[in-house]
Structures are given as C-alpha cells and as structure tokens.
Write a protein that holds these residues in place. Sequence first.
Motif, short mmCIF file in Angstrom:
data_model
loop_
_atom_site.label_atom_id
_atom_site.label_comp_id
_atom_site.label_asym_id
_atom_site.label_seq_id
_atom_site.Cartn_x
_atom_site.Cartn_y
_atom_site.Cartn_z
N ARG A 262 19.14 -9.95 8.60
CA ARG A 262 18.85 -8.23 8.94
C ARG A 262 18.83 -7.74 7.74
NH1 ARG A 262 23.53 -9.84 12.39
NH2 ARG A 262 24.81 -8.96 10.92
N GLU B 159 16.87 -13.55 16.27
CA GLU B 159 18.39 -13.06 16.37
C GLU B 159 19.24 -14.00 15.92
OE1 GLU B 159 19.38 -12.17 20.31
OE2 GLU B 159 18.38 -10.35 20.36
N LEU B 160 19.01 -15.49 15.93
CA LEU B 160 20.09 -16.29 15.52
C LEU B 160 19.85 -16.63 14.16
CD1 LEU B 160 19.66 -19.00 18.57
CD2 LEU B 160 21.61 -17.57 17.98
N GLU C 108 10.83 -4.36 19.13
CA GLU C 108 11.29 -3.38 18.16
C GLU C 108 11.76 -3.96 17.05
OE1 GLU C 108 14.15 -0.72 19.78
OE2 GLU C 108 15.31 -2.33 20.81
N TYR D 299 14.90 -3.09 12.22
CA TYR D 299 14.63 -1.94 12.87
C TYR D 299 14.08 -0.97 12.08
CZ TYR D 299 17.42 -4.09 16.62
OH TYR D 299 17.71 -5.17 17.55
N THR E 156 17.80 -4.28 7.62
CA THR E 156 17.33 -2.70 7.90
C THR E 156 18.06 -1.99 6.96
OG1 THR E 156 17.54 -3.45 10.01
CG2 THR E 156 17.26 -1.03 9.71
#
Lengths: 588, 297
Positions: free
Chosen positions: B76, B71-72, B199, B168, B78
């Motif tokens: 990303r 997360e850090l 997920e 995701y 997607t």
Amino acid sequence: MVPDGVGDRRAFLAGATGAIAAASGCLGGMRNLAGRARTDQLSLRISTVPASHDPYAVRIANRLAANLERAGIAATVDPMSPDVLLRETLLNHDFDLYVARYPSRGDPDELRSMLYSAYGEEAGWQNPFGFSDLETDGLLDEQRTVPDSERPEVIGELQRRIVRHQPFTVVGFPDRIGAVRDGQFEAWPEGGLADPTAYLRLDRVDGKSTLRLSLRNGRITRNRNPIAAEHRDRGALTGLLYESLLRTGGDPADPIPWLARRVEWDPEGSPAATVRLRETKWHDGEAFTARDVAFTYGFLKDTSIGGFDTPVPTPWRRGRLSLVDAVDVRSTDELRIEFTTENRTLAHRALSVPILPAHVWWDRAGSADIAGIDLVGGTTEALVTPNEAAIGSGPLRFEAATADESLSLVEFPEHFLHAGDTGGIPDRLSDPPRFDRVEFDVVPSHDAAVELLAADEVDASADGLGASVVPRIVRADEVSLATDRSEEFYHIGYNCRRSPMTDPRFRRTVARHLDRTALTDDVFGGYGTPAETPLGGRWVPAELEWDGAARLSFLGTEGELNVDRARETFREAGYQYDGDRLVRRAPS
Amino acid sequence: MTFAFVVGRVVFVVAVAVTVAAVTIVGPGRLVETRRTFRERFDAIVPYVGLLAVVLVANKVARDVGPEVSELVGIRITGWLRRVDGRLLWPLYPNDTPQVVAWLQSMATPELTAYFSLVYVYGYVFLLVFPLVAYVSLPRPEPIRRTMIAYGANYLIGVLCYVAFVAYGPRNLIVEQAEGLLYTQYTHYQFVTNAVNDETNVFPSLHTSMAVTAALLAWTTREEYPIWVPISAVLAVSVVVSTMYLGIHWATDVLFGIALGWVSVAIGRRFETTPPTVSGFKDRLDGLKNAIPVRRR
C-alpha cells in the motif's frame, strides 16, 4: 582483493582480528554510547477506507493526521478497501490507529463485545483494540446481572470509564441519509432501508413488482456468509436471507416474534424460556426445525463442533452467543433455552442471531485449507466460505449475483408470511413483501447512486449516503431525501497491544486532537451530532452529555490546533521531543 | 442503460473523429491504397496482432484477478504518493508547498473542467485509436508494429505495477483539497471508467503512459504525418494534465506514467522488425547465461 582459497582466508582473518584488538582501547566508551537505543520520531499509521467508500472516515483521519503531524508525530493516512480494513483490524490486529463507523444498534451490551478483555485474543468483531481492564470487565459483567432499573447507572459508570481510558475515541453520530424515488413505492422509512424489516414495510403504488436499489458496498455480491467478520457489519442484507428467532425492530424490550412463534418465559427468577417455532422452509425446500436452532447456537459457539483443541467461535455476533447457556430440543418445533442472564431485554438479544440450516453448515466445521494445506490454523471452513448459494429462510431468496456488479433476490413463496402464520407480528410487517424481486446495482460512488436515482434506474439507495450528495438529491426530480438519526458512530480505534497506544495517557492526548464540533459541521455537513460516548439517550450520565465541549477537550479553538499546548500535553504525559519531533527510543 | 448509453456515445464520437482525421490527415489516396493492398499489409503485422491479443487477454484476466491478488500481496503506497506529491512544488512554494492536484484544481473553472473531462474520455480514446488507422495506412509495416508492441508493453508493465502496488488516487484521500471533478460533475462517465478499471489501479497512470506513447510515436512518423505531431502533442499534454486536474492521479503516478510511455516506445522500436517470440526470449536468456562466467570442472 577477494581472498581466494583456504590459506588466503586464514591470513585475512588473522589480519582482521589484529586490527580489532588494536582498537579495543576505545571500545568500552563506544559500547556505552552505541549500546543505547537511538531515538526516532514516532510514526503512526491511521488505517481507513477511501473516500469513494466512506467520505466521512477519510476526512476524520486526515484531520487527525494533520493535527498529530503538527504536534510532532509522523502520521500517515493509509486508505484500504473496506474488507481489507476489517481483515487487518478485526482478524489480524495489524494496525496502529483506525477510523471507522461502528455498526452500533444502540444496545449497551454491545460494549461488552467491544471491550471485554477475554475477547482481546480472538479474531472478529469483539475487542479489536486488545483493551484489557479489570474494572471495565467487572462493569461489563455487572450490567448483565443487575435489574433493568439499575442498568443505566452501571452503563453510565462504564461510559465514564471509557471516556477516561479511551480504548477508542468516539467522534460523533452521523445521520443516516437515504434517497428514495417517489411514485413506484411508498411508505419509505425515515433514513431509507436501514435494516431488513424496512424492506417489508414498503408499499407499492402501481403494478411494479421489482424493487431496484443501488448499492455502494458490493461485498454481498462476492460473499454471502452471514458470519464472515470481514464482510459483515450490520448484516442488513444478509438479514433478508437469514432470519432470527426474534427481530428487534426499534424497541429491544418489545421484540417481534419471527421464527419463534412464541417465547414463554419460565416464572420470574429462572433465566430460561420455552420457544415454539413457526412452520417454514429453508430456501432449498428442507423443513426448518428445532434441530436447526439448537445446531446454530452450538455451532456459533464453536464452529469446529469440538473438532479443534480450542473452540472457534463466530467472529460476528459473538457477544450475543455468550448470553445463551444451553439449548435443548423438545420436539421438532419446540426448544428450551437457558440464558446466562435474568435480564429479558438481554435474552432477547441472544435470540436475534441468524439461524443457519444444519444440513448446510454441518459440513463446514472442518479446518479451512487451500488445496489441502492448512495455512492459517485455528480457522474453520465456516468462517471463510463465501457461502454463494446462501440457503437461508428469509422472505427473499438468493437468485443470482455478478461479483461487484449486481445481485438479484426473489420472493420465497414458502415463507411463513405467505402461509398467514403471522401471530404476534405487527400489521405493517405481516404481509408478504410487496415486490417479487429486488435487483441491487453496485455503484462506484454516492454520486453515481444519485445519478441512477435521478435517471429512474433505481428506486432507492440501499445504503446510507454522504452529506455531499444531499444537494443533488434535493435537485433531482421525484427523488426525496430520507434522513434519520442513527446509532452508528465514528470512532478512532487504538491498537492497545502496541506501544505507545498501550498508554492511556497517550490515547487521551490523541483524543484531544479532535475538534468534534468542527468535524460534525465540516465532515458530516451538519447531518450529525458530536458525541464523546458510544451510547446516547438514557445511557449517558448527565455530565457526559454533549454540551458543546468534550470532557477531554480539544487542544485548540475552532478546529485550529494550538501546537504549543498539544506538545505541552504530550510532554506532561511523559513524552519527549527532539526539536519539533516527538521521539521515542527505537526498538532494537 | 446509463452504461450502454455512455459507451455508445463514446464509440460514436470517436468513430466520427477518427473518420474525419483519417480523411484529412491520412488522405483519401492512402486509404484507397490500403483498401487495395489490405491482405499484404495484414500479413506483415499478423504476428504482432496475435501478440497484442495475448496481452489484452492477459490484461483482462489480470484486471479481474489482479485486484484480489493485489489486496493480499500488494504494497500500500498511497501515503507515500501523497508525501512525494506534497514536495514536488517545493521549488515554486518553498514555504507552504501545496499538493500538485490541489494546486491545479485551484485554477479550476467550469469550462476547464468540461474541457479536461472531454479530453480524459473522448480525447484519450481518439489519441489511441487514430494511430492504428493512420499506421495501417502506411506502406511500411514498422510504425504499426511499433505501435502495437508499445501499447502491449504499456498494458503489461502497467498491470504488473497494479498488482504490486495498491494505491488510491487523490480524490479518495485528500478530499478536503481535491475533488474527483470528473465523477462529481460528469458522474455518468464513472460507470464506464469503473467497468474498465479498478479504483486501486492508480500507480502508474496508464492514461499518461498511453498518451505519451501516442505522442512519441507521432514523432517517429513525422515525415509521413507532420500535422499529427502537434495535434497528438496537444492532446497528450491535455490528457496528462487532465488525470491530475480531475483528481484521479497523483503527479507521481504521472511522472512514472511518462517514464513508462517512453520505455514502451523504446521496446516498440526494438521489436519492430522481429516480433518477440518465446524462442527468441530463450535465446537471449541463454546468451545472458553464457555471458556470466561459470567455472566448469
């Protein structure tokens, strides 16, 4: 060949200089051309949360992205987990556009937190858009000073301004969809367990003493800090652990005296009140006193308690704090609070922030660091602590939690409700809870929540569900649907610090890429109402009431974008096209 | 209770399937022989078992800590996956190219959904477990060693990717076009899949890479178990398709999953005679260092 050694390098440089000098004749024309920035297609990121967390937001984001794409903007939907979204938008201000639900309670003063210019530089739930407009600021201040009778007019003007300038675009109000199991508990409120008082209203049917609930957003299992901006929105669950002087259950003009036994207002005109406290205990056995209340109001205004050059205010409920001017302790159970407003409805709002135990939070005023190194600067321990023990004063006490799996709260027998100190509290709330523990089970999706309900493994869903599971709720035996209108609204947030979102014309045109009627039908599955303003009811001026079409009308018909009209509107706003792509000068 | 019940059923069904397969494919003769020479065979694979255990523990830690770190620091991706997926079917539909997952789901029937859901859960576990039983029952130790190394490599590389990339699946993004069929139709499985994975761990598809690994390994033992080659191939293809059909993975995850499966088998074959050790790794590093010419004075 690679030049090796000093002599070779000189020769190489001499040769290169000569070559450049020879070409200098055509350099002037080239510079004129090359000095101009290239044009690139405008690309925008739309931040939102994945469907498993919020099935509505991602659909709205997809529609918007598809329509912007057709209008020539490269729009990408970027899903991220809810706490990352809040961190990026509220704390780091790192976003172009976002789609989310605003945890509104329908109070007009919330708009001040959302839009007040001076909050634009702060990290937290206040002005994430970085919107600044002097006229809006004026109206936001004015609604705090005018008498109640004139407030709707000021708020109406404010809403007109919001629609005109579009610091954010309201999409609509989804209903709160709850699912509850019949039989074990009754008196479920409409919409399910939307806020802390709803838990106290429950009645138990048989001897069952554990309330079992499903929970979709498991952040409370990891972080129980009542003021951590990236983990709180409504604070419905931390509200079970932490309490305020007043609870506003329903009508904000007529709040329930909670930790405050009585609030005695000074004679008309003087914005101050004397607050008498109830006798109760913190979860660790310490007595609750006026000192805790005075500490909380001071601490939330500056969590560094004067230790930093710049005050570090709470990133959650910041707007409410600004309504309090001074707090004086008179005795262990009496305080005098002076407000910055004469409006009592607003002052009630100031009295509904969570009260923190001074003996726990006093030590959290220091600088937040990782292994002794202050990486971020200007952040106190209070804002980043996960606050695992969660020592509050609520009727339920934290017992245990497994990260992203479960949370247990148990009855707190030393709470004032058990002592019968319930003067001023309506009957249905004045009894201690009818259960002696609450077990929350974190579920991976709304479908999974209904599955557990149908299998009699939980009694209700703690959070609201998406419309797509309504048929499953209806089909399941002994499970009922509990829906209610909600004040929370979906909105598109613009980062007004970034070009071209700085331009109100651009934001207004983007807003016209949304067909609210089609969205509420398809996305909310009919469980919701379209809207163009953040506040409903008496706060909406007649011409802004929803009548089937938005003031900033959709550039198309029945959900289908008219591409030519969309591009024409962007052109009229001053934007340029290269073929079918909206282009801008690339920043150098 | 739902969780324990679902896990219990998966364990039971797979145990029955593995037993039936062991009797029919491996044969009673080999099984009896394995029972008799168990000690020697175990000795031959001990270093590999240790390695696999280390990898699995590391993986468990990485799955708990990984999502938080990811997360850090993770990228990303997607949006990119969606974009790439939207172009993959271009040769078939040059005008209005559909998303691969949406295209697959346009052919959905209740029977297909049931089949792919069962394959995704039961078929996959069987496909991974049976080779362990089958290869332990072979007199030569290479196949079982190869399998353990290949499984370990899958996990290790997969987990590193999960930390580096946050993504995701289609069911979380293109919800208008693709449904998370497994989770809307057979919701109870979600309690299990959610317990073993996060997920955001989508790229690459470990379901795909492991299934492909099992099928490729089957080919390497075609002399001993000829009948396992077509069975594992059908199962692997079904698992691969199911990840997309059920809206869990993007086609791009699957493509990288296939590549990872292939690479993992290659790694397995490389180390099937000598287990990878720390000193071996150091030697290779030294060899690498020596290969780079360094001017010494």
